[in-house]
Design an enzyme around this catalytic site. Sequence first.
Site, PDB file in Angstrom:
ATOM      1  N   HIS A  16      14.084 105.946  37.884  1.00  0.00           N
ATOM      2  CA  HIS A  16      13.712 104.995  36.808  1.00  0.00           C
ATOM      3  C   HIS A  16      12.188 104.804  36.794  1.00  0.00           C
ATOM      4  O   HIS A  16      11.641 104.046  37.596  1.00  0.00           O
ATOM      5  CB  HIS A  16      14.408 103.646  37.024  1.00  0.00           C
ATOM      6  CG  HIS A  16      14.190 102.687  35.888  1.00  0.00           C
ATOM      7  ND1 HIS A  16      15.224 101.998  35.286  1.00  0.00           N
ATOM      8  CD2 HIS A  16      13.080 102.295  35.231  1.00  0.00           C
ATOM      9  CE1 HIS A  16      14.746 101.238  34.328  1.00  0.00           C
ATOM     10  NE2 HIS A  16      13.432 101.385  34.274  1.00  0.00           N
ATOM     11  N   HIS A  18       8.537 104.453  34.167  1.00  0.00           N
ATOM     12  CA  HIS A  18       7.816 104.395  32.892  1.00  0.00           C
ATOM     13  C   HIS A  18       6.489 105.113  33.091  1.00  0.00           C
ATOM     14  O   HIS A  18       5.644 104.634  33.851  1.00  0.00           O
ATOM     15  CB  HIS A  18       7.552 102.940  32.478  1.00  0.00           C
ATOM     16  CG  HIS A  18       8.812 102.150  32.290  1.00  0.00           C
ATOM     17  ND1 HIS A  18       9.439 102.046  31.079  1.00  0.00           N
ATOM     18  CD2 HIS A  18       9.575 101.461  33.172  1.00  0.00           C
ATOM     19  CE1 HIS A  18      10.532 101.308  31.210  1.00  0.00           C
ATOM     20  NE2 HIS A  18      10.642 100.942  32.472  1.00  0.00           N
ATOM     21  N   LEU A  19       6.331 106.243  32.409  1.00  0.00           N
ATOM     22  CA  LEU A  19       5.059 106.979  32.547  1.00  0.00           C
ATOM     23  C   LEU A  19       4.127 106.746  31.366  1.00  0.00           C
ATOM     24  O   LEU A  19       2.968 107.153  31.412  1.00  0.00           O
ATOM     25  CB  LEU A  19       5.312 108.481  32.715  1.00  0.00           C
ATOM     26  CG  LEU A  19       5.775 108.959  34.087  1.00  0.00           C
ATOM     27  CD1 LEU A  19       5.868 110.472  34.117  1.00  0.00           C
ATOM     28  CD2 LEU A  19       4.864 108.463  35.205  1.00  0.00           C
ATOM     29  N   ARG A  20       4.651 106.123  30.291  1.00  0.00           N
ATOM     30  CA  ARG A  20       3.826 105.891  29.091  1.00  0.00           C
ATOM     31  C   ARG A  20       3.330 107.212  28.504  1.00  0.00           C
ATOM     32  O   ARG A  20       3.854 108.272  28.782  1.00  0.00           O
ATOM     33  CB  ARG A  20       2.638 104.973  29.390  1.00  0.00           C
ATOM     34  CG  ARG A  20       2.964 103.736  30.201  1.00  0.00           C
ATOM     35  CD  ARG A  20       3.898 102.783  29.505  1.00  0.00           C
ATOM     36  NE  ARG A  20       3.973 101.509  30.213  1.00  0.00           N
ATOM     37  CZ  ARG A  20       5.049 100.733  30.248  1.00  0.00           C
ATOM     38  NH1 ARG A  20       6.156 101.083  29.642  1.00  0.00           N
ATOM     39  NH2 ARG A  20       5.017  99.591  30.881  1.00  0.00           N
ATOM     40  N   ASN A  44      10.943 104.274  26.366  1.00  0.00           N
ATOM     41  CA  ASN A  44      10.482 103.146  25.532  1.00  0.00           C
ATOM     42  C   ASN A  44       9.004 103.266  25.168  1.00  0.00           C
ATOM     43  O   ASN A  44       8.194 102.380  25.428  1.00  0.00           O
ATOM     44  CB  ASN A  44      10.791 101.791  26.202  1.00  0.00           C
ATOM     45  CG  ASN A  44      10.086 101.603  27.544  1.00  0.00           C
ATOM     46  OD1 ASN A  44       9.760 102.566  28.224  1.00  0.00           O
ATOM     47  ND2 ASN A  44       9.850 100.360  27.910  1.00  0.00           N
ATOM     48  N   LYS A 102      19.396 105.814  27.382  1.00  0.00           N
ATOM     49  CA  LYS A 102      19.050 104.473  27.853  1.00  0.00           C
ATOM     50  C   LYS A 102      19.444 103.421  26.832  1.00  0.00           C
ATOM     51  O   LYS A 102      19.116 103.522  25.650  1.00  0.00           O
ATOM     52  CB  LYS A 102      17.531 104.419  28.077  1.00  0.00           C
ATOM     53  CG  LYS A 102      16.999 103.057  28.444  1.00  0.00           C
ATOM     54  CD  LYS A 102      17.267 102.699  29.893  1.00  0.00           C
ATOM     55  CE  LYS A 102      16.942 101.253  30.176  1.00  0.00           C
ATOM     56  NZ  LYS A 102      16.179 101.036  31.379  1.00  0.00           N
ATOM     57  N   HIS A 139      19.800  98.659  30.703  1.00  0.00           N
ATOM     58  CA  HIS A 139      19.010  97.460  31.007  1.00  0.00           C
ATOM     59  C   HIS A 139      19.988  96.290  30.861  1.00  0.00           C
ATOM     60  O   HIS A 139      20.307  95.883  29.744  1.00  0.00           O
ATOM     61  CB  HIS A 139      17.818  97.311  30.049  1.00  0.00           C
ATOM     62  CG  HIS A 139      16.966  96.126  30.388  1.00  0.00           C
ATOM     63  ND1 HIS A 139      15.720  96.238  30.964  1.00  0.00           N
ATOM     64  CD2 HIS A 139      17.204  94.795  30.273  1.00  0.00           C
ATOM     65  CE1 HIS A 139      15.217  95.028  31.184  1.00  0.00           C
ATOM     66  NE2 HIS A 139      16.104  94.136  30.769  1.00  0.00           N
ATOM     67  N   HIS A 177      17.774  98.683  37.865  1.00  0.00           N
ATOM     68  CA  HIS A 177      17.001  97.598  38.494  1.00  0.00           C
ATOM     69  C   HIS A 177      17.816  96.327  38.687  1.00  0.00           C
ATOM     70  O   HIS A 177      17.507  95.283  38.115  1.00  0.00           O
ATOM     71  CB  HIS A 177      15.708  97.301  37.711  1.00  0.00           C
ATOM     72  CG  HIS A 177      15.820  97.299  36.214  1.00  0.00           C
ATOM     73  ND1 HIS A 177      16.745  96.556  35.524  1.00  0.00           N
ATOM     74  CD2 HIS A 177      15.116  97.968  35.266  1.00  0.00           C
ATOM     75  CE1 HIS A 177      16.578  96.755  34.229  1.00  0.00           C
ATOM     76  NE2 HIS A 177      15.607  97.617  34.046  1.00  0.00           N
ATOM     77  N   LEU A 222      10.790  92.365  34.170  1.00  0.00           N
ATOM     78  CA  LEU A 222      12.138  92.078  33.684  1.00  0.00           C
ATOM     79  C   LEU A 222      13.098  93.164  34.140  1.00  0.00           C
ATOM     80  O   LEU A 222      12.744  94.344  34.043  1.00  0.00           O
ATOM     81  CB  LEU A 222      12.141  91.989  32.146  1.00  0.00           C
ATOM     82  CG  LEU A 222      11.405  90.769  31.588  1.00  0.00           C
ATOM     83  CD1 LEU A 222      11.248  90.884  30.081  1.00  0.00           C
ATOM     84  CD2 LEU A 222      12.139  89.472  31.951  1.00  0.00           C
ATOM     85  N   ASP A 250      11.258 101.579  38.767  1.00  0.00           N
ATOM     86  CA  ASP A 250      10.879 100.841  37.557  1.00  0.00           C
ATOM     87  C   ASP A 250       9.377 100.607  37.508  1.00  0.00           C
ATOM     88  O   ASP A 250       8.918  99.573  37.005  1.00  0.00           O
ATOM     89  CB  ASP A 250      11.645  99.522  37.418  1.00  0.00           C
ATOM     90  CG  ASP A 250      11.589  98.981  35.995  1.00  0.00           C
ATOM     91  OD1 ASP A 250      11.205  99.730  35.079  1.00  0.00           O
ATOM     92  OD2 ASP A 250      11.926  97.790  35.798  1.00  0.00           O
ATOM     93  N   HIS A 254       0.948  98.444  33.007  1.00  0.00           N
ATOM     94  CA  HIS A 254       0.254  97.772  31.892  1.00  0.00           C
ATOM     95  C   HIS A 254      -1.171  97.582  32.383  1.00  0.00           C
ATOM     96  O   HIS A 254      -1.372  97.297  33.578  1.00  0.00           O
ATOM     97  CB  HIS A 254       0.876  96.400  31.605  1.00  0.00           C
ATOM     98  CG  HIS A 254       2.277  96.450  31.095  1.00  0.00           C
ATOM     99  ND1 HIS A 254       2.581  96.584  29.757  1.00  0.00           N
ATOM    100  CD2 HIS A 254       3.462  96.390  31.734  1.00  0.00           C
ATOM    101  CE1 HIS A 254       3.890  96.604  29.595  1.00  0.00           C
ATOM    102  NE2 HIS A 254       4.466  96.489  30.775  1.00  0.00           N
ATOM    103  N   ALA A 266       5.470  92.230  30.852  1.00  0.00           N
ATOM    104  CA  ALA A 266       6.394  92.376  31.985  1.00  0.00           C
ATOM    105  C   ALA A 266       6.270  93.774  32.562  1.00  0.00           C
ATOM    106  O   ALA A 266       6.303  94.752  31.819  1.00  0.00           O
ATOM    107  CB  ALA A 266       7.828  92.134  31.505  1.00  0.00           C
TER     108      ALA A 266
END
Length: 347
Positions: A16, A18-20, A44, A102, A139, A177, A222, A250, A254, A266
């Site tokens: 899990h 997030h690499l953006r 996302n 997802k 989620h 998560h 979150l 996760d 940011h 978050a």
Amino acid sequence: MPLPATITIRRPDDWHVHLRDGPLLAACAVHTARQFGRAIIMPNLVPPVTKVAEASAYRERIRAAVPKDLRFEPLMTCYLTDGADPAELTRGKTEGVWVAAKLYPAHATTNSAHGVTSMDRVAKGLEAMEKAGMPLLVHGEVTDPDVDIFDREAVFLEKVLAPLLKRHQGLKIVLEHITTREGVAFVEAHPGRLGGTITPHHLSYNRNAIFKGGIRPHFYCLPIAKREEHRLALRRAATSDSAQFFLGTDTAPHTTDTKECACGCAGVFNAPVAMQVYAQVFAEEGKLDRLEAFASLNGPAFYGLPPNEERVTLRAAALDAPDHIEVPALAKTITVFRPDTPVDWSF
Ligand code: DOR
Ligand code: ZN
């Protein structure tokens, strides 16, 4: 028992991440790829990754962002929207692009505005996934503003996940998560159907940390961290001999300015310290012998993939990691997660 000076395990995977995209991807990818052989990439983005072609193109951008000397395999996921196209889901799986899809309940978290508003609206897509043997990654929080933020996971299990399991009997699901003892118990009650990922941060602090001496935005994510009893349940689950629980950081970068402001985003950016923090938790629990199963074996087994052959070694030595990383193209930084408690492992 004295702790070993080193521990060698198969290269772990992160189920899990997030690499953006763009400048953040360029800054972050190396940190995940240094530690992990493969990672499940969250979809996302803005706009979200909903098409096979978009996922293929994103996979190429990720590969290009990883230094050539690191072997790293991004595993792509489809962002489910209302009316998700069953044919697109099946095709992406057959073509070896999607590994999973997802489910973000609409407005549950960062970039979830296009998420699902009712499970009826994705029923056809979920049927296609059942047939294709494609897991659903969830989620698990309800978004009803009348439900207290600390109860959103527990309510989701009863109101959404239990009916979903009944309706789609062939669907394999990962509750992502997990943050509560109810989440742990729910996963344990559904062997063969359900897996659960656990983050390093939810293992290392409880909700008090978010407010210790003032509001501390780098501890905000979150689902939000819960009471101590829940953290202890997560530690028991992660270090247990159950193959249903596996590693998912996760990590959610940011830039520092978008966390340290009146309405901070978050997400905890833990990629540079993930394995060190997990090792610390397993050592504290006296369960270092179970770290390999959690980090490197249970996840691949759930997804029907072979474990990595390569080995990595963690050393018992004070954490050696930066407190922030640079995003040169934006002239900004991303703050790296640090628990309040010592981390005595190096990767
Ligand atoms: O804290 C979070 N950040 N939780 C999520 O579910 C999404 C993530 C993000 O993308 O920033
Ligand atoms: Zn996430």
